[in-house]
Design a protein around this motif. Structure first.
Motif, PDB file in Angstrom:
ATOM      1  N   GLU A 197     -83.982   5.338-122.494  1.00  0.00           N
ATOM      2  CA  GLU A 197     -84.143   4.018-121.716  1.00  0.00           C
ATOM      3  C   GLU A 197     -84.653   3.241-123.006  1.00  0.00           C
ATOM      4  O   GLU A 197     -84.448   2.542-122.683  1.00  0.00           O
ATOM      5  N   ALA A 207     -76.909  -2.513-121.495  1.00  0.00           N
ATOM      6  CA  ALA A 207     -76.549  -1.706-120.633  1.00  0.00           C
ATOM      7  C   ALA A 207     -75.220  -1.532-120.066  1.00  0.00           C
ATOM      8  O   ALA A 207     -74.432  -2.196-120.335  1.00  0.00           O
ATOM      9  N   THR A 208     -74.850   0.247-119.779  1.00  0.00           N
ATOM     10  CA  THR A 208     -73.673   1.086-119.697  1.00  0.00           C
ATOM     11  C   THR A 208     -73.866   1.563-118.654  1.00  0.00           C
ATOM     12  O   THR A 208     -74.662   1.813-118.186  1.00  0.00           O
ATOM     13  N   HIS A 209     -72.788   1.757-118.452  1.00  0.00           N
ATOM     14  CA  HIS A 209     -72.922   3.092-117.602  1.00  0.00           C
ATOM     15  C   HIS A 209     -72.774   4.745-117.885  1.00  0.00           C
ATOM     16  O   HIS A 209     -73.157   5.467-118.032  1.00  0.00           O
ATOM     17  N   GLN A 210     -72.934   4.967-119.345  1.00  0.00           N
ATOM     18  CA  GLN A 210     -72.851   5.646-120.143  1.00  0.00           C
ATOM     19  C   GLN A 210     -73.932   6.376-120.082  1.00  0.00           C
ATOM     20  O   GLN A 210     -75.386   5.091-120.316  1.00  0.00           O
ATOM     21  N   PRO A 211     -74.963   7.783-120.023  1.00  0.00           N
ATOM     22  CA  PRO A 211     -76.242   8.176-120.221  1.00  0.00           C
ATOM     23  C   PRO A 211     -76.876   7.205-121.584  1.00  0.00           C
ATOM     24  O   PRO A 211     -76.892   7.310-122.764  1.00  0.00           O
ATOM     25  N   ARG A 215     -76.086   7.061-125.527  1.00  0.00           N
ATOM     26  CA  ARG A 215     -75.943   5.978-125.934  1.00  0.00           C
ATOM     27  C   ARG A 215     -76.727   5.820-127.432  1.00  0.00           C
ATOM     28  O   ARG A 215     -76.515   5.418-128.002  1.00  0.00           O
TER      29      ARG A 215
END
Length: 907
Positions: A197, A207-211, A215
């Protein structure tokens, strides 16, 4: 395409490429031609030749060089568009950039017009608010390593400059990464699961919902970039796992990490950041001092500044913290307070990490990262000064808590965590602390732990010194000399503790006595012998064993030649060795008793008898080293008391042969350079004497006898003088004069001047020869013990008599010759045949000038010295004697000679 107007207005004779390059680089402040060359990875001379249109521009690699310079200019912001790049190629008579070539295609893409809103940011490296000083070699090495690996870790202790070096090297390397360089700062984070992160945020990704890890990998997969992960040591395992995954999935991505320990993964190159070079450290201090003093300048070459930087181990953070104190303290004040450096070096910038705001905070961070066993080892290793080897660590720091078998593994851990530094010399691995870390380690120990470790440290090095006696006069001599030299700082530290309050005087006396053989060989350390034997002698007690007394007193006898009552002291040493049962050493000391009989009592018969007994006893005991030593002393007696040079030479040659058989390199060199070469010179065989001296020098390169080396250079110069090679003789003396002055070897300095005076006399510069000899006699007067005249003074006065004869001051020459005669007699010397031969023409002329008058004082019927009246007398004419001067006794002859030298002929 036309060349720019700047080219048409250029000065005649300047190559168009150089003109255009100068124009472009001037757009970027600070982008000098040397800096441009450095950024491009070229030697500045190559860029100079390119600007002149020479082969480096026109040869087979010329286009590659121009394209590399275009890349560098673009990265520095000095090129604004593709047209300008092609103009630079045209100026070099080359075609424009070609899109089918990958490197040139990337340049075309970079320099092609792009709408402002569509420009992509290529780095998040911060702009530096302070100048980056030095480290050019380190930057070049990091860039080279980045080209050799995809995972490079810069390691080193806290404060060594890993972060600044990584950022600067990454900035310079940016041109090689089409997708840029990205910095990820990890120091403020403690949760290893957050690393992906943190990287997402550093890369500026939406930012996305992808781990986060997916990403990151998706973004890096097709990009050529460099990821800089800074301050990884507290998250080392998580960073290692992250790096492995990125390198596996993303073939064009590279990673540069900074950490106090390496990631220890496959494919990684770990490179330790070294301390700053002394000149660079001084420049850094001066630069930061200017900021602290509101622009006032401090010289980087100042001696106190150099001393501060050296004591701070060239550690950039510590140097910056020290310079910051110049707002309230002077440079001298800072140097004086470095003994309490942890209290002094505080007050880092508010924007810095908390642990970087004080030196103690920085090292606390490292110490707290160790486990309890590592902390014990870290503290205990602080007793070593100047480093240690594994064997010594196993002896000193082990007990029930730390077993010897565990020491290597624990040391390895401390090395990996950049707490301990290693180096390898001559196949020997040594460990050491930066001095700041060593002081911190000592501070962390309790009084009880420190006392126990210091005692064990002193005992370990006492055993090392005791063991050396078996080897210092044999085939293993070079190995053991090198070993003691490596551990000499530890030996000195053991002595300091032993004689301090709370130490162990017996341990200290044993170490001082045990060092006799080392000090005997290592002339550069003889000042230490004179420092420690008085301290050891004062610490002797009746309870100490006779052998300890004997060795300490032997040190005193050998190194304090001007002491009184030498005969009585030598006899006591001999009795002590006999009482201790050390008969071989007693036989050697008998030779030293003979020396005292010879020089103090003037009892030549007793000296000869004792020397012969000493040789016989050593021979019967099979004591090789003692026999060799005694043969040398017997040769002295035969040569100077008996005036039997043939038997003396036989003694020296037997000692030489025994030394060769034993493999005693130093002794072979000494006998060749001092004795055998001397006898060859007396036979006027100057070529043979020269050969012996050069052989001695070659052997002495493996030893540590600086005094012998300089003496050999002097004798080589003297032989060259006799062979007529006067310029070579001067050069030989010049080669070693600085060393003699640095080592404060006053007698050898006098010998050098003596030879130079004779060279001047040979060349007809009589005034210079006289001035040099008078200068020597002043040195002798200043250096002489009140009870004796300085060694060699008889030779210097003899040369002065010869100079007087050359000046046609025959009466003065006769007086000086008479004083020299008396001094030769007092010192039990005779004129060497080569000196008689050298001076003969001058003396013969002086005799002739006196009209057949008796010359000198050799034929005087009265004693040369009338002790009751304290005068020298000399027969200058038949049946008439003249008082030369009034002096207290013969031992003041050097002073008398100096007075004679100033007298006029008619005095």
């Amino acid at each position: 395409m036309t060349r720019p107007q700047a080219l048409t207005a250029s000065r005649a004779g300047q190559h168009p490429f150089g003109q255009l390059l100068t124009l472009y680089k001037s757009r970027s402040p600070g982008l000098t031609q040397s800096r441009l060359a450095e950024l491009a990875g070229y030697n500045p001379s190559i860029v100079v030749r390119m600007c002149q249109g020479k082969k480096d521009l026109t040869g087979p690699s010329g286009r590659d060089r121009v394209v590399r310079l275009i890349q560098t200019l673009a990265e520095a912001g000095a090129l604004g568009c593709l047209e300008e790049a092609n103009e630079l190629l045209l100026a070099a008579d080359m075609p424009p950039l070609f899109e089918r070539q990958p490197n040139e295609a990337r340049l075309i893409a970079r320099l092609s017009p792009t709408p402002r809103g569509q420009r992509v940011r290529r780095t998040n490296l911060p702009s530096q608010l302070t100048t980056f000083v030095g480290r050019a070699a380190e930057i070049a090495e990091v860039r080279r390593l980045l080209g050799a690996t995809r995972l490079l870790t810069l390691t080193g202790s806290g404060g060594c400059g890993k972060t600044r070096l990584a950022q600067r090297a990454a900035t310079d390397a940016m041109i090689g990464y089409s997708s840029g360089v990205w910095l990820v700062e990890l120091a403020a984070y403690t949760d290893p699961s957050l690393i992906p992160e943190i990287v997402v945020r550093a890369l500026g990704l939406v930012a996305t919902h992808q781990p986060p890890m997916e990403r990151v990998l998706e973004h890096l997969c097709e990009r050529q970039l460099l990821l800089v992960l800074d301050n990884c040591e507290h998250l080392i395992e998580a960073v290692a796992a992250f790096a492995i995954e990125v390198l596996r999935v993303c073939p064009q991505a590279s990673i540069l990490t900074t950490s106090r320990e390496a990631l220890n993964v496959e494919g990684e190159i770990a490179w330790r950041v070294p301390p700053m070079q002394p000149n660079e450290a001084g420049r850094l201090f001066a630069d930061r001092a200017g900021a602290a003093r509101g622009g006032a300048r401090v010289s980087a070459d100042d001696e106190v500044v150099s001393r501060i930087c050296q004591r701070l181990d060239g550690m950039p953070l510590a140097i910056e913290l020290a310079a910051a104190q110049l707002g309230v303290l002077s440079v001298t004040d800072i140097a004086a307070r470095l003994d309490d450096r942890f209290a002094l070096l505080v007050g880092g910038r508010r924007t810095a990490l908390p642990r970087h705001q004080t030196l103690r905070g920085l090292i606390d961070w490292s110490y707290d990262s160790l486990n309890e066993t590592e902390r014990i080892v870290f503290r205990r290793l602080g007793v070593f000064v100047g480093g240690w080897e594994l064997e010594q660590a196993e002896r000193v720091i082990t007990d029930d808590a730390i077993r010897p078998a565990h020491v290597l593994a624990l040391l390895t851990q401390l090395v990996r965590k950049s707490v301990v530094v290693t180096d390898e010399r001559a196949g020997v691995t040594r460990f050491h602390y930066l001095e700041t870390l060593r002081e911190y380690a000592l501070e962390k120990m309790t009084d009880a732990e420190r006392g126990a470790m210091l005692r064990r440290h002193a005992e370990a090095f006492m055993r090392l010194i005791d063991s050396s006696r078996l080897h210092l006069h044999g085939a293993k001599q070079p190995e053991w000399l090198a070993r003691i030299e490596r551990e000499y700082a530890n030996v000195q530290a053991a002595l300091r503790w032993s004689f301090e309050s709370g130490g162990d005087a017996l341990l200290g006396c044993r170490i001082v006595g045990g060092l006799f053989d080392y000090w005997y060989i290592a002339s550069s350390r003889q000042s230490d012998a004179r420092k420690w034997f008085p301290i050891a002698k004062a610490a002797l007690t009746d309870e100490m064993p006779p052998a300890v007394h004997a060795w300490v007193l032997l040190d005193e006898e050998w190194w304090d030649h001007g002491a009184k009552q030498r005969l009585r002291r030598c006899q006591r040493i001999h009795a002590l060795f006999e009482a201790a049962g050390d008969l071989a050493q007693a036989a050697m000391v008998k030779s030293i008793v003979a020396r005292a009989e010879f020089y103090e009592n003037l009892n030549y018969a007793a000296a000869l008898r004792l020397s012969e007994e000493a040789v016989d006893e050593a021979r019967q005991l099979g004591a090789d080293w003692e026999l060799r030593f005694n043969l040398i002393m017997l040769g002295e007696c035969l040569r100077y008391a008996q005036h039997d040079p043939a038997r003396a030479e036989a003694c020296y040659r037997e000692s030489l042969q025994l030394a060769k058989v034993a493999g005693d390199t130093n002794e072979v060199a000494r006998i060749l350079g001092v004795y055998v070469s001397g006898f060859a010179m007396e036979r006027l065989d100057f070529a043979e004497s020269l050969r012996c001296c050069r052989e001695s020098l070659a052997l002495n390169e493996e030893a540590v006898d600086v005094r012998l080396g300089i003496l050999c250079h002097c004798r080589i110069a003297e032989n060259l003088f006799y062979l007529g090679e006067l310029d070579q003789a001067r050069a030989e003396l010049a080669a070693c004069s600085a060393i003699a002055e640095d080592q404060a070897m006053s007698w050898l300095i006098c010998v050098m001047k003596w030879i130079l005076a004779r060279i001047a006399l040979r060349q007809g510069d009589v005034a210079h020869a006289q001035a040099t000899l008078i200068d020597i006699l002043h040195l002798c007067r200043d250096a002489a013990n009140p009870d004796i005249f300085a060694p060699g003074t008889h030779d210097f006065v003899d040369a002065l008599a010869t100079v007087a004869a050359a000046q046609e001051q025959s009466l003065r020459a006769a007086r000086l010759r008479g004083v020299a005669d008396s001094m030769f007699a007092l010192n039990h010397h005779y004129r060497w045949a080569n000196h008689v031969w050298e001076y003969a023409p001058y003396i013969a002329k002086a005799r002739a000038d006196l009209g057949g008058v008796q010359f000198g004082c050799r034929i005087c019927r009265r004693p040369r010295h009338d002790a009751a009246r304290g005068v020298f007398v000399c027969a200058l004419r038949r049946r008439r004697r003249h008082e030369l001067t009034r002096v207290p006794n013969l031992r003041h002859a050097a002073f008398a000679a100096e007075a004679f030298a100033r007298k006029a002929d008619g005095a």
